[in-house]
Design an enzyme around this catalytic site. Structure first.
Site, PDB file in Angstrom:
ATOM      1  N   SER A  12      40.347  52.667  26.065  1.00  0.00           N
ATOM      2  CA  SER A  12      39.462  52.489  24.907  1.00  0.00           C
ATOM      3  C   SER A  12      38.072  52.019  25.339  1.00  0.00           C
ATOM      4  CB  SER A  12      40.079  51.542  23.877  1.00  0.00           C
ATOM      5  OG  SER A  12      40.121  50.231  24.368  1.00  0.00           O
TER       6      SER A  12
ATOM      7  N   MET B 236      44.140  48.511  36.798  1.00  0.00           N
ATOM      8  CA  MET B 236      45.151  47.467  37.010  1.00  0.00           C
ATOM      9  C   MET B 236      45.583  47.304  38.475  1.00  0.00           C
ATOM     10  SD  MET B 236      45.243  46.251  34.075  1.00  0.00           S
ATOM     11  CE  MET B 236      46.632  45.125  34.067  1.00  0.00           C
TER      12      MET B 236
ATOM     13  N   GLU C 239      35.767  40.110  45.636  1.00  0.00           N
ATOM     14  CA  GLU C 239      37.147  40.367  46.045  1.00  0.00           C
ATOM     15  C   GLU C 239      38.147  39.536  45.242  1.00  0.00           C
ATOM     16  OE1 GLU C 239      38.266  39.425  50.062  1.00  0.00           O
ATOM     17  OE2 GLU C 239      40.083  40.653  49.926  1.00  0.00           O
TER      18      GLU C 239
ATOM     19  N   ASN D   3      33.260  44.823  36.057  1.00  0.00           N
ATOM     20  CA  ASN D   3      34.610  44.744  35.482  1.00  0.00           C
ATOM     21  C   ASN D   3      34.501  44.093  34.114  1.00  0.00           C
ATOM     22  OD1 ASN D   3      37.526  44.739  35.407  1.00  0.00           O
ATOM     23  ND2 ASN D   3      37.451  42.543  35.801  1.00  0.00           N
TER      24      ASN D   3
ATOM     25  N   ARG E  40      46.927  49.711  51.014  1.00  0.00           N
ATOM     26  CA  ARG E  40      45.859  49.545  50.016  1.00  0.00           C
ATOM     27  C   ARG E  40      44.566  50.156  50.534  1.00  0.00           C
ATOM     28  NH1 ARG E  40      46.524  46.102  45.581  1.00  0.00           N
ATOM     29  NH2 ARG E  40      48.423  44.909  45.805  1.00  0.00           N
TER      30      ARG E  40
ATOM     31  N   HIS F 264      36.730  41.818  31.380  1.00  0.00           N
ATOM     32  CA  HIS F 264      37.933  40.979  31.333  1.00  0.00           C
ATOM     33  C   HIS F 264      38.020  40.334  29.948  1.00  0.00           C
ATOM     34  CE1 HIS F 264      41.182  38.537  32.848  1.00  0.00           C
ATOM     35  NE2 HIS F 264      40.621  37.486  32.293  1.00  0.00           N
TER      36      HIS F 264
ATOM     37  N   LEU G 201      41.850  45.019  44.146  1.00  0.00           N
ATOM     38  CA  LEU G 201      41.046  45.681  45.181  1.00  0.00           C
ATOM     39  C   LEU G 201      40.749  44.685  46.301  1.00  0.00           C
ATOM     40  CD1 LEU G 201      38.629  47.464  42.709  1.00  0.00           C
ATOM     41  CD2 LEU G 201      40.245  48.625  44.246  1.00  0.00           C
TER      42      LEU G 201
HETATM   43  C1  GRF Z   1      40.955  45.573  28.151  1.00  0.00           C
HETATM   44  O1  GRF Z   1      41.344  44.481  27.343  1.00  0.00           O
HETATM   45  C2  GRF Z   1      40.189  45.077  29.352  1.00  0.00           C
HETATM   46  O2  GRF Z   1      39.407  43.948  29.092  1.00  0.00           O
HETATM   47  C3  GRF Z   1      41.288  44.720  30.308  1.00  0.00           C
HETATM   48  O3  GRF Z   1      42.265  45.716  30.133  1.00  0.00           O
HETATM   49  C4  GRF Z   1      42.158  46.253  28.801  1.00  0.00           C
HETATM   50  C5  GRF Z   1      41.954  47.722  28.953  1.00  0.00           C
HETATM   51  O4  GRF Z   1      41.984  48.398  27.724  1.00  0.00           O
HETATM   52  N1  GRF Z   1      40.785  44.628  31.653  1.00  0.00           N
HETATM   53  P1  GRF Z   1      41.507  49.903  27.644  1.00  0.00           P
HETATM   54  O5  GRF Z   1      42.327  50.698  28.649  1.00  0.00           O
HETATM   55  O6  GRF Z   1      40.045  49.950  27.949  1.00  0.00           O
HETATM   56  O7  GRF Z   1      41.817  50.327  26.241  1.00  0.00           O
END
Ligand code: GRF
Length: 226
Positions: free
Chosen positions: A20, A97, A149, A114, A72, A116, A100
């Site tokens: 999303s 997910m 990192e 990123n 990795r 979060h 890295l």
């Molecule tokens: C989001 O809440 C993002 O902050 C976190 O993982 C979720 C990913 O959602 N890192 P989407 O795949 O972007 O819908």
């Protein structure tokens, strides 16, 4: 800033799931005045729903399955090779997910963002909303930061505050924060790609007049009933 002045920065997005945030970034980059374009989407799994969003938008997308690599490092080199072949300037993790290592994060140092779902440095890692509810916080939110990192660490680029409600479950809070994420990530990418935000040491400096102010709270959606 290493990006070519006047040109739209070339962005590669890393995903693992629903996508999303990718969708929000695609929508933003469709605007002619947006300072970045998405040139590549990479997923570590063929199951990521975001792959369909990329295809619908006509954006090149590839699966690089981490399970196909023994180390990795091998996986990360494959990601970097694709990103470099696409001449990517900025990498955006959007629900990616995989952890890295420095092999990747140093290669893309100060060029990787990123998002979060918490107000970092609070609630790094998973299950942020469960933990915020169980701590009884009244304000949580989301953060876009420069990747280092260490997981969920790095200079903070932009944040949005989101209120909790007494009746919240992790799901209702996640939905409210996610709506803010969809506002915040394009905003943060625009600041970064335009050169208005730059990394100076371990902080982000934002150009005069564009600094984040308490107005960042405006990026939180209006309170929803219940
Ligand atoms: C989001 O809440 C993002 O902050 C976190 O993982 C979720 C990913 O959602 N890192 P989407 O795949 O972007 O819908």
């Amino acid at each position: 800033m290493r990006f070519t002045a006047g040109a739209r920065a070339r962005v590669g997005i890393l995903i693992s799931g629903r996508g999303s945030n990718l969708g929000a970034l695609i929508a933003a980059t469709l605007r002619d005045d947006f300072p970045a374009q998405i040139v590549l989407v990479l997923s570590n799994t063929a199951k990521a729903g975001g792959l369909r969003l990329a295809a619908q938008a006509g954006i090149a997308a590839r699966v690089i399955d981490h399970k196909a690599y023994e180390s990795r490092g091998g996986f990360e080199d494959a990601l970097s090779a694709e990103l470099e072949a696409a001449d990517v300037d900025i990498v955006c993790n959007a629900g990616f997910m995989r952890l890295l290592t420095s092999r990747f994060t140093e290669r893309w140092r100060d060029r990787q963002l990123n998002i979060h779902p918490s107000l970092l440095p609070a609630y790094k890692g998973l299950n942020t909303h469960e933990r915020a509810i169980s701590d009884g916080v009244s304000i949580t939110g989301c953060t876009v930061h420069i990747v280092r990192e260490a997981m969920d660490e790095g200079p903070i680029l932009a944040q949005a505050a989101v209120p909790t409600r007494p009746q919240d479950t992790a799901e209702t809070l996640a939905a409210r924060v996610l709506a803010a994420e969809h506002q915040l990530y394009p905003h943060a990418l625009a600041l970064f790609a335009s050169g208005a935000a730059r990394v100076v040491g371990e902080r982000v400096e934002i150009a005069e007049g564009l600094q984040q102010t308490p107005e960042a709270v405006l990026y939180a959606p209006p309170l929803m009933p219940g």
